[in-house]
Design a protein around this motif. Structure first.
Motif, PDB file in Angstrom:
ATOM      1  N   HIS A   1       1.181  -1.015  -0.120  1.00  0.00           N
ATOM      2  CA  HIS A   1       0.273   0.349   0.127  1.00  0.00           C
ATOM      3  C   HIS A   1       0.885   1.865  -0.008  1.00  0.00           C
ATOM      4  O   HIS A   1       0.408   2.524  -1.180  1.00  0.00           O
ATOM      5  CB  HIS A   1      -0.443   0.191   1.608  1.00  0.00           C
ATOM      6  N   ASN A   2       1.975   1.137   0.868  1.00  0.00           N
ATOM      7  CA  ASN A   2       2.874   2.661   0.497  1.00  0.00           C
ATOM      8  C   ASN A   2       3.046   3.045  -0.082  1.00  0.00           C
ATOM      9  O   ASN A   2       3.697   3.527  -1.119  1.00  0.00           O
ATOM     10  CB  ASN A   2       3.805   1.630   2.002  1.00  0.00           C
ATOM     11  N   ALA A   3       3.926   1.892  -1.246  1.00  0.00           N
ATOM     12  CA  ALA A   3       4.397   1.128  -2.359  1.00  0.00           C
ATOM     13  C   ALA A   3       3.761   2.465  -3.846  1.00  0.00           C
ATOM     14  O   ALA A   3       4.025   2.889  -4.518  1.00  0.00           O
ATOM     15  CB  ALA A   3       5.225   0.532  -3.007  1.00  0.00           C
TER      16      ALA A   3
ATOM     17  N   ALA B   1       3.373   6.333  -2.903  1.00  0.00           N
ATOM     18  CA  ALA B   1       4.693   6.556  -2.986  1.00  0.00           C
ATOM     19  C   ALA B   1       4.672   6.719  -4.731  1.00  0.00           C
ATOM     20  O   ALA B   1       4.934   7.777  -4.969  1.00  0.00           O
ATOM     21  CB  ALA B   1       5.769   5.904  -2.954  1.00  0.00           C
ATOM     22  N   LEU B   2       4.772   5.747  -5.656  1.00  0.00           N
ATOM     23  CA  LEU B   2       3.956   5.857  -6.624  1.00  0.00           C
ATOM     24  C   LEU B   2       3.354   6.714  -7.550  1.00  0.00           C
ATOM     25  O   LEU B   2       3.581   7.621  -8.226  1.00  0.00           O
ATOM     26  CB  LEU B   2       3.419   4.487  -7.449  1.00  0.00           C
ATOM     27  N   GLN B   3       1.957   7.122  -6.914  1.00  0.00           N
ATOM     28  CA  GLN B   3       1.130   8.153  -7.338  1.00  0.00           C
ATOM     29  C   GLN B   3       1.808   8.773  -6.525  1.00  0.00           C
ATOM     30  O   GLN B   3       1.743  10.312  -7.749  1.00  0.00           O
ATOM     31  CB  GLN B   3       0.242   7.750  -6.485  1.00  0.00           C
ATOM     32  N   GLU B   4       2.485   9.778  -5.437  1.00  0.00           N
ATOM     33  CA  GLU B   4       2.842  10.906  -4.699  1.00  0.00           C
ATOM     34  C   GLU B   4       3.927  11.340  -6.362  1.00  0.00           C
ATOM     35  O   GLU B   4       4.165  12.410  -6.852  1.00  0.00           O
ATOM     36  CB  GLU B   4       3.217  10.849  -3.885  1.00  0.00           C
TER      37      GLU B   4
ATOM     38  N   GLY C   1      10.246   7.858  -1.564  1.00  0.00           N
ATOM     39  CA  GLY C   1      10.609   7.224  -2.153  1.00  0.00           C
ATOM     40  C   GLY C   1      10.939   5.432  -1.952  1.00  0.00           C
ATOM     41  O   GLY C   1      11.461   4.037  -2.583  1.00  0.00           O
ATOM     42  N   GLN C   2      11.308   5.763  -0.814  1.00  0.00           N
ATOM     43  CA  GLN C   2      11.908   4.237  -0.307  1.00  0.00           C
ATOM     44  C   GLN C   2      10.953   3.221  -0.230  1.00  0.00           C
ATOM     45  O   GLN C   2      11.443   1.889  -0.483  1.00  0.00           O
ATOM     46  CB  GLN C   2      12.406   4.215   0.875  1.00  0.00           C
ATOM     47  N   GLU C   3       9.938   2.728  -0.126  1.00  0.00           N
ATOM     48  CA  GLU C   3       8.865   2.346  -0.730  1.00  0.00           C
ATOM     49  C   GLU C   3       8.795   1.187  -1.616  1.00  0.00           C
ATOM     50  O   GLU C   3       8.302   0.689  -1.926  1.00  0.00           O
ATOM     51  CB  GLU C   3       7.611   2.159   0.509  1.00  0.00           C
ATOM     52  N   LEU C   4       8.983   2.433  -2.449  1.00  0.00           N
ATOM     53  CA  LEU C   4       8.314   2.328  -4.046  1.00  0.00           C
ATOM     54  C   LEU C   4       9.791   1.181  -4.517  1.00  0.00           C
ATOM     55  O   LEU C   4       9.766   0.500  -5.427  1.00  0.00           O
ATOM     56  CB  LEU C   4       8.346   3.125  -4.948  1.00  0.00           C
ATOM     57  N   LEU C   5      11.174   1.883  -3.821  1.00  0.00           N
ATOM     58  CA  LEU C   5      12.294   0.870  -4.289  1.00  0.00           C
ATOM     59  C   LEU C   5      12.081  -0.289  -3.439  1.00  0.00           C
ATOM     60  O   LEU C   5      13.162  -1.118  -4.731  1.00  0.00           O
ATOM     61  CB  LEU C   5      13.348   1.625  -3.668  1.00  0.00           C
TER      62      LEU C   5
END
Length: 272
Positions: free
Chosen positions: A3-5, A8-11, A247-251
């Motif tokens: 969910h956090n990823a 982050a993607l949306q942001e 963007g850490q969760e996205l990575l």
């Protein structure tokens, strides 16, 4: 985490907080495009390499997006013909970084920190970015979109790059298939590296608009692939060049349309 990823993607897929200036690199001696925030001192800079036969303007949306998040981004418009020199184009990427560091951009309100430099590119430009990083110890991060093998070999050069690397391969890319390009580059990488496969992306998915080269090359512009790549590159460069962890969760997590290739990835980009 997932969910956090997604959040982050949306942001990070949205335009950043900075107003963007758009300029001509030719004014300081190198044909190409430069995009930058309206002002800022000690900024990070990225040199971006175009794909084979592609004009730099086909990446203007990506360049402006990264600039809106606080980066100075320079894209040389050299070696756009069929007989491009990979070695010389890699040198032009390094020259673009030199310009960012040594020339006051805008009205003199923009400066770049030499300790915060990166390279990125699409196709041929992605391979040349690897060549540039292997020869320039100032470069702190490398990203590739549908990266192609080069001459001299980007695969061989990857082993000499110890800084973090992010490779985004197109699932439908027939010209730079991951198996013979991004996978061996990531496997040979000398530092932490991550490979993701972008679903539905052909070779030209990361380019913008229309161009005559679509008659020769596989794929076409694809908004979904561009949105994913903008967010992932923004997260990657924020983390590796500025220490920004938004963007850490996205990575570190899969996102819809761009899963992590666990077999070839190694190390932790978010911890770099």
């Amino acid at each position: 985490m997932a969910h956090n990823a997604k959040k982050a993607l949306q942001e990070l897929a949205r335009r950043g907080p900075h107003d963007v200036l758009h300029g001509d690199l030719a004014l300081v001696g190198l044909p190409g495009i430069v995009c930058a925030p309206r002002g800022g001192r000690g900024l990070a800079a990225i040199a971006f390499g175009h794909g084979w036969l592609q004009p730099a303007r086909r990446y203007t949306g990506l360049l402006r997006h990264l600039a809106s998040w606080g980066f100075v981004v320079a894209a040389p418009s050299t070696h756009t013909g069929p007989f491009a020199s990979h070695r010389m184009f890699a040198a032009d990427l390094r020259t673009a970084l030199d310009i960012c560091v040594n020339v006051r951009l805008g009205e003199g309100d923009i400066s770049v920190d030499e300790r915060r430099l990166a390279v990125a590119g699409h196709g041929m430009g992605g391979g040349c970015a690897v060549l540039a990083a292997a020869e320039d110890s100032r470069i702190r991060a490398v990203a590739g979109l549908g990266t192609s093998e080069t001459m001299p070999s980007a695969i061989a050069a990857a082993g000499r790059v110890s800084t973090p690397g992010l490779q985004l391969a197109g699932e439908r890319d027939l010209l730079a298939a991951a198996r013979s390009n991004a996978e061996p580059i990531t496997r040979a990488w000398g530092g932490p590296a991550q490979l993701r496969t972008v679903r539905k992306a052909g070779h030209l998915a990361f380019t913008e608009g229309r161009h005559w080269s679509e008659l020769l090359l596989q794929g076409k512009s694809h908004y979904g692939s561009q949105r994913l790549s903008r967010a992932l590159l923004t997260a990657f460069f924020l983390r590796t060049l500025t220490g920004d962890k938004r963007g850490q969760e996205l990575l570190t997590n899969d996102v819809s349309g761009a899963g992590i290739d666990g077999e070839h990835s190694k190390g932790a980009l978010a911890a770099a």
